[in-house]
Design a protein around this motif. Structure first.
Motif, short mmCIF file in Angstrom:
data_model
loop_
_atom_site.label_atom_id
_atom_site.label_comp_id
_atom_site.label_asym_id
_atom_site.label_seq_id
_atom_site.Cartn_x
_atom_site.Cartn_y
_atom_site.Cartn_z
N LYS A 107 -60.94 44.25 -75.01
CA LYS A 107 -61.66 45.35 -74.39
C LYS A 107 -61.24 46.68 -75.04
N THR A 108 -62.23 47.52 -75.32
CA THR A 108 -61.92 48.74 -76.08
C THR A 108 -61.83 49.99 -75.20
N ASN A 109 -61.05 50.93 -75.71
CA ASN A 109 -60.75 52.17 -75.01
C ASN A 109 -62.00 53.05 -74.89
N MET A 110 -61.98 53.91 -73.91
CA MET A 110 -63.15 54.76 -73.62
C MET A 110 -62.73 55.92 -72.73
N ASP A 111 -63.55 56.96 -72.74
CA ASP A 111 -63.35 58.02 -71.76
C ASP A 111 -63.55 57.40 -70.38
N GLU A 112 -62.75 57.86 -69.42
CA GLU A 112 -62.78 57.29 -68.08
C GLU A 112 -64.21 57.24 -67.53
N PHE A 113 -64.62 56.06 -67.11
CA PHE A 113 -65.97 55.82 -66.57
C PHE A 113 -67.07 56.36 -67.50
N ALA A 114 -66.76 56.39 -68.79
CA ALA A 114 -67.71 56.77 -69.85
C ALA A 114 -68.07 58.25 -69.82
N MET A 115 -67.18 59.07 -69.21
CA MET A 115 -67.45 60.50 -69.14
C MET A 115 -66.62 61.25 -70.17
N GLY A 116 -67.25 61.52 -71.32
CA GLY A 116 -66.54 62.28 -72.33
C GLY A 116 -67.11 62.02 -73.70
N SER A 117 -66.66 62.82 -74.67
CA SER A 117 -67.18 62.74 -76.03
C SER A 117 -66.05 62.61 -77.03
N SER A 118 -64.87 62.17 -76.58
CA SER A 118 -63.72 62.14 -77.49
C SER A 118 -62.74 61.00 -77.21
N THR A 119 -62.93 60.27 -76.13
CA THR A 119 -62.01 59.23 -75.67
C THR A 119 -60.65 59.81 -75.24
N GLU A 120 -60.57 61.14 -75.19
CA GLU A 120 -59.34 61.77 -74.69
C GLU A 120 -59.22 61.65 -73.17
N ASN A 121 -60.36 61.37 -72.51
CA ASN A 121 -60.32 61.26 -71.06
C ASN A 121 -59.91 59.88 -70.57
N GLY B 297 -54.49 56.96 -72.62
CA GLY B 297 -54.20 57.64 -73.88
C GLY B 297 -55.38 57.56 -74.82
N PRO B 298 -55.47 58.52 -75.77
CA PRO B 298 -56.63 58.61 -76.64
C PRO B 298 -56.67 57.53 -77.72
N THR B 299 -57.85 57.32 -78.27
CA THR B 299 -58.02 56.53 -79.48
C THR B 299 -58.03 57.50 -80.65
N HIS B 300 -57.49 57.05 -81.79
CA HIS B 300 -57.43 57.91 -82.97
C HIS B 300 -58.48 57.48 -83.99
N ASN B 301 -59.11 58.44 -84.62
CA ASN B 301 -60.14 58.14 -85.61
C ASN B 301 -59.50 57.54 -86.86
N PRO B 302 -59.91 56.34 -87.27
CA PRO B 302 -59.28 55.71 -88.45
C PRO B 302 -59.44 56.54 -89.73
N TRP B 303 -60.41 57.46 -89.77
CA TRP B 303 -60.59 58.31 -90.95
C TRP B 303 -59.54 59.40 -91.04
N ALA B 304 -59.03 59.80 -89.89
CA ALA B 304 -58.00 60.85 -89.82
C ALA B 304 -57.40 60.72 -88.43
N LEU B 305 -56.17 60.23 -88.38
CA LEU B 305 -55.62 59.83 -87.09
C LEU B 305 -55.41 61.00 -86.12
N ASP B 306 -55.46 62.23 -86.64
CA ASP B 306 -55.30 63.38 -85.74
C ASP B 306 -56.66 63.84 -85.19
N ARG B 307 -57.70 63.06 -85.48
CA ARG B 307 -59.04 63.45 -85.00
C ARG B 307 -59.59 62.45 -84.00
N ILE B 308 -60.57 62.94 -83.22
CA ILE B 308 -61.19 62.10 -82.18
C ILE B 308 -62.13 61.08 -82.82
#
Lengths: 99, 499
Positions: B121-135, B139-150
């Protein structure tokens, strides 16, 4: 646009059954003010003659045949219950609350 | 030989050739997850045992000549908002920590019937509310292209799993862009099917009139194969469309767009769009023109009000849908000391169980629906929804499909917008109109932005129940881009440190 007070946010939190801390209420009241200011823009174009859309595609009520189908067993239905008693969900007292 | 960098179509071929087994293929992906997911954090739960059992069953089926679908034995990452029997489903929330649903969502049933192996099961913003997975509460997911990005959101986990080669296929859900925006910022493909095209049974509801599950992959054809596997009528979803699924696989293979009219939405490419994003978008338009498509400009003036209307409609529906988390039947319960009444326990639980953004939206929705404000807010937003639908209708009179950049910018930095909800909401400006009108939308990678080297997404929109059109255009553009750029965008992702 109507301003939203901390008391109103506290009322909304009560309606939503979320017990918020004073800090949360303060913070949310200021955020709500900003967000409501932004979303109130919809009023600029919402003329009286435009019908509302609740659903994107045309839908009518859907009925199914009144036949018995397999469903969850009591054991499955209760498998996530925070508390149970026999084949029932056990809940805190629901009568005699303040509200 | 490791196959993780291949497409699902290539993996399916290797399985058919018997050059690899489903168990080996699954193990390769589980090993990859073990090696890189400490940095990426795409997964909330890895179902090692379950996945290996499904893979073994798949190998047995194939050996017996009972292959169930073209995706037999292919691994997949499932967004944690869809139920899978016996496997933890949290929706990225503390509220559902430890919950193991007693039933499969229809999407999961269909995947199992197709022989697809569900890795976790994959990470997500809580109850699908968000645009960055920071919610996410985990804990957040990191963008494989640049780990410091959403990695985008809400389906950042599913998109990151594809970009990090942890899975060749993934399922997302899209209420205002949660499939397409993550696809765009991770250099992968994601499709929001026509509303009602894929069953919502077992999809934990956020905003029921907007929510739609859909397929994600690294290529347009792989996405089409997954689309075909999960789509179709379901009597357990009262908003499911009872009509044949458009032939998306044939459309993805067609590779020609001669004579098609492609409408560029004027309002979705102006101020606030990153230069590298616009340049990449224009390059794709040129390629489509070279392929024989006719580019026309269309105007959708009401889209300007899309975000405002969305952030009234979605929170309103959410405030009602999330009332089900009452600590009585499933999920956590807090403060049940034998003294407190049900409503107090409910309130204490919701205070602890819900994160900031979820509370913000419940309060906003409750306000927008309350008497005295209903007409001014929720009612007005519903009228804007009518205007957006009308804009699409006029635009589709002039063009077969509509296009725009999938997002105004490439992936932003983790933390950059976390404390500014309004800035975060702007990430969905391009994707929201599609949900409001219930039509289909795809994001596919169109290259890397010259200003920061990060992936850019190209959005294609097709009329309701004409999902095949976006696959036809997407498949053609993808091939033209691969010719021009030398290799697919997803194949250019930087190597992750393997641990």
């Amino acid at each position: 646009m109507a301003a939203i007070s901390r008391e109103e946010v506290a009322h909304l939190a009560r309606l939503s059954r979320i017990e918020m801390t004073p800090d949360e209420l303060d913070h949310l009241a200021s955020e709500m003010q900003l967000i409501l200011g932004a979303v109130a823009r919809v009023q600029e174009v919402a003329a009286a003659d435009i019908p509302p859309t609740s659903h994107a595609l045309p839908m009518t009520n859907v009925f199914r045949e009144d036949v018995t189908k397999p469903s969850l067993s009591p054991e499955d239905a209760l498998s996530g219950a925070p508390a149970r008693e026999e084949d029932r969900f056990k809940v805190p007292q629901i009568l005699g609350d303040a509200e | 030989m490791s196959m993780i960098h291949k497409t699902a179509t290539e993996m399916a071929q290797a399985l058919a050739d018997k050059s690899i087994t489903a168990v080996e293929l699954t193990k390769q992906h589980l090993d990859r997850i073990a090696a890189v997911d400490g940095d990426v954090h795409a997964f909330l739960h890895v179902d090692t045992e379950g996945a290996l059992a499904q893979a073994a069953e798949s190998d047995a089926k194939r050996a017996a000549g009972e292959t169930r679908s073209v995706l037999e034995g292919i691994p997949l990452a499932l967004k944690d908002v869809l139920t899978q029997k016996g496997v933890p489903t949290t929706c990225g929330s503390k509220m559902l920590e430890g919950w193991r649903p007693p039933y499969d969502s229809t999407v999961v049933s269909k995947l199992k019937n197709a022989g697809v192996v569900i890795l976790g099961k994959t990470n997500m913003d809580e109850f699908a509310m968000g645009s960055s997975t920071e919610n996410s509460a985990y804990g957040p997911t990191h963008n494989p292209w640049a780990l410091d990005r959403i990695p985008g959101g809400s389906g950042g986990g599913s998109a990151a799993a594809l970009a990090a080669f942890e899975a060749p296929l993934a399922i997302g859900t899209d209420t205002g862009g949660s499939i397409r925006q993550p696809a765009a910022v991770t250099g992968t493909v994601g499709v929001k099917p026509t509303y009602g095209g894929v069953s919502r049974f077992g999809l934990v509801a956020f905003s029921s009139s907007l929510d739609q599950a859909g397929p994600c992959a690294r290529t347009v054809l792989d996405t089409a194969l997954l689309h075909e596997a999960i789509a179709g009528y379901d009597e357990r979803d009262s908003t499911s469309i009872n009509a044949p699924v458009p032939n998306v696989v044939a459309a993805a293979k067609r590779q020609e767009v001669k004579g098609m009219k492609i409408g560029v939405i004027k309002e979705l490419m102006g101020d606030g769009f990153q230069k590298g994003v616009l340049d990449s978008f224009k390059q794709s338009l040129d390629l489509l023109q070279e392929q024989g498509a006719e580019i026309v400009e269309v105007s959708c003036p009401s889209f300007d009000y899309g975000i405002a209307a969305y952030y009234l409609i979605a929170p309103s529906e959410a405030s009602s849908n999330l009332a089900r988390f009452d600590s009585m039947r499933y999920g956590i319960r807090v403060g049940d000391d034998g003294q407190r009444g049900a409503e107090e326990v409910m309130s204490a639980t919701r205070e602890v169980g819900f994160g900031k953004e979820v509370k913000r939206r419940i309060i906003l929705g409750t306000y927008a629906l309350s008497s005295g404000y209903y007409d001014a807010y929720y009612g007005s937003a519903q009228k804007v929804r009518t205007l957006i639908k009308r804009d699409f209708e006029s635009a589709f009179n002039l063009a077969d499909v509509l296009v725009s950049p999938s997002t105004p910018t490439t992936a932003f930095k983790i933390g950059e917008r976390a404390n500014d909800p309004l800035a975060m909401y702007l990430a969905d400006i391009t994707t929201i109109p599609v949900n409001m009108a219930g039509i289909g939308g795809m994001s596919l990678p169109s290259g890397l932005s010259a200003d920061d080297g990060l992936p850019v997404g190209f959005q294609i929109m097709s009329p309701a129940m004409q999902d095949d059109r976006m696959y036809r255009v997407g498949g053609t553009l993808e091939a033209a881009l691969n010719d021009k750029l030398g290799k697919p965008v997803w194949a250019q992702a930087p190597e992750l440190v393997v641990k």
